[in-house]
Each structure stands twice: as structure tokens, then as C-alpha cells.
Design a protein around this motif. Structure first.
Motif, PDB file in Angstrom:
ATOM      1  N   ASP A   1      -9.176   0.644   2.027  1.00 54.29           N
ATOM      2  CA  ASP A   1     -10.439  -0.014   1.482  1.00 54.29           C
ATOM      3  C   ASP A   1      -9.979  -0.831   0.165  1.00 54.29           C
ATOM      4  O   ASP A   1     -11.037  -1.627  -0.098  1.00 54.29           O
TER       5      ASP A   1
ATOM      6  N   ALA B   1       0.580   4.178  -2.659  1.00 52.98           N
ATOM      7  CA  ALA B   1       0.414   5.590  -2.284  1.00 52.98           C
ATOM      8  C   ALA B   1       1.400   6.558  -3.047  1.00 52.98           C
ATOM      9  O   ALA B   1       0.984   7.582  -3.549  1.00 52.98           O
TER      10      ALA B   1
ATOM     11  N   ARG C   1       0.936  -1.195  -0.118  1.00 52.01           N
ATOM     12  CA  ARG C   1      -0.086  -0.211   0.139  1.00 52.01           C
ATOM     13  C   ARG C   1       0.846   1.246   0.062  1.00 52.01           C
ATOM     14  O   ARG C   1       0.284   2.290  -0.378  1.00 52.01           O
TER      15      ARG C   1
ATOM     16  N   ASP D   1     -14.981   7.534  -7.938  1.00 47.33           N
ATOM     17  CA  ASP D   1     -15.218   8.090  -6.774  1.00 47.33           C
ATOM     18  C   ASP D   1     -13.569   7.856  -6.060  1.00 47.33           C
ATOM     19  O   ASP D   1     -12.893   7.035  -6.300  1.00 47.33           O
ATOM     20  N   LYS D   2     -13.322   8.628  -5.071  1.00 44.91           N
ATOM     21  CA  LYS D   2     -12.206   8.609  -4.292  1.00 44.91           C
ATOM     22  C   LYS D   2     -12.159   7.441  -3.001  1.00 44.91           C
ATOM     23  O   LYS D   2     -13.293   7.523  -2.337  1.00 44.91           O
ATOM     24  N   TYR D   3     -11.210   6.661  -2.934  1.00 44.99           N
ATOM     25  CA  TYR D   3     -11.463   5.841  -1.927  1.00 44.99           C
ATOM     26  C   TYR D   3      -9.990   5.807  -1.155  1.00 44.99           C
ATOM     27  O   TYR D   3      -9.116   6.189  -1.419  1.00 44.99           O
ATOM     28  N   ASP D   4     -10.258   5.397   0.139  1.00 42.80           N
ATOM     29  CA  ASP D   4      -9.026   5.283   1.065  1.00 42.80           C
ATOM     30  C   ASP D   4      -8.307   4.096   0.787  1.00 42.80           C
ATOM     31  O   ASP D   4      -9.006   2.969   0.395  1.00 42.80           O
ATOM     32  N   LEU D   5      -6.995   4.070   0.763  1.00 39.13           N
ATOM     33  CA  LEU D   5      -6.062   2.963   0.147  1.00 39.13           C
ATOM     34  C   LEU D   5      -6.483   1.612   1.356  1.00 39.13           C
ATOM     35  O   LEU D   5      -6.208   0.754   0.727  1.00 39.13           O
TER      36      LEU D   5
ATOM     37  N   GLU E   1      -8.679   8.165  -7.197  1.00 37.49           N
ATOM     38  CA  GLU E   1     -10.008   8.237  -7.715  1.00 37.49           C
ATOM     39  C   GLU E   1     -10.010   7.035  -8.638  1.00 37.49           C
ATOM     40  O   GLU E   1      -9.282   6.498  -9.661  1.00 37.49           O
TER      41      GLU E   1
ATOM     42  N   ALA F   1      -2.851   9.100  -1.943  1.00 38.82           N
ATOM     43  CA  ALA F   1      -3.334   8.627  -0.562  1.00 38.82           C
ATOM     44  C   ALA F   1      -4.824   8.359  -0.889  1.00 38.82           C
ATOM     45  O   ALA F   1      -5.211   7.280  -0.249  1.00 38.82           O
ATOM     46  N   LYS F   2      -5.482   9.119  -1.768  1.00 36.92           N
ATOM     47  CA  LYS F   2      -6.744   8.958  -1.787  1.00 36.92           C
ATOM     48  C   LYS F   2      -7.078   8.932  -3.601  1.00 36.92           C
ATOM     49  O   LYS F   2      -7.681   9.732  -3.918  1.00 36.92           O
TER      50      LYS F   2
END
Length: 106
Positions: free
Chosen positions: A31, A7, A3, A25-29, A15, A12-13
Motif C-alpha cells: 500500500d 521490509a 519493497r 497505523d500499520k500498513y501493508d508494504l 507503523e 513487513a507491516k
């Protein structure tokens, strides 16, 4: 790749665009989960099936011409090579997926 490397590469977020609906959509790494590569799994399976068939054919055609027991046992051991290739590919993919999914970013 883990991860942290992801990143660095995409942020880090990131799309991400859905392949089915096209929504972005933007996702957290944390997830994002890794899965096995289906194409590589299919290639490994084809190597196993085709390779085993070919080696069995070669063994059956050559085994009756050999008189030495060591040559026969070596030829029979030759059948395991496609299985070893299949297992190497699958275990490599499984360890990569487990490594990525085990690390948490942040």
C-alpha cells in the motif's frame, strides 16, 4: 531501494505516523507508494535556472572576443550543461520511483 529491502529494514507491516493528523497505523508494504523527492526537484530546477543564466552570460561576454569558429561552437555547446544535469537528476528520481512502485512484496 525496493519493497524487499524496505521490509528487511522496517518490517513487513510498518507503523507509519501521519504528518498532518498525527495518527499512527500499520500498513501493508504494497500500500506504500513512492513519490519524487520535491527537495531534489527544487535543487535540480535551481541548477538549471541559475546555471543557464550564468552560462549564457559567460557565452555572451566571451563570444565576441573569439575568432575561431570551433571555439565559438564549443562555447555555445557549453550552454547545454545545466540542462543535462537537470535531466540526469530528474530521470534518476523518476526511475527510482518507478522501480519501487513496480515491485510487489509477498
Amino acid at each position: 531501494m525496493d519493497r524487499f529491502a524496505l521490509a528487511k529494514k522496517i518490517g513487513a507491516k510498518p507503523e507509519i505516523v501521519c504528518n498532518q493528523c498525527g495518527k499512527s497505523d500499520k500498513y501493508d508494504l504494497n500500500d506504500i507508494k513512492a513519490t519524487k523527492n520535491r527537495t531534489l526537484g527544487l535543487i535540480a530546477s535551481l541548477i538549471f535556472l541559475v546555471g543557464t543564466g550564468l552560462t549564457v552570460y559567460v557565452v555572451l561576454t566571451e563570444i565576441f572576443e573569439l575568432a575561431n569558429i570551433y571555439a565559438i561552437s564549443g562555447l555555445v555547446g557549453f550552454i547545454g550543461i545545466p540542462y543535462l544535469i537537470y535531466e540526469a537528476i530528474n530521470s534518476s528520481e523518476q526511475s527510482k520511483v518507478a522501480y519501487f512502485n513496480a515491485k510487489i512484496y509477498g
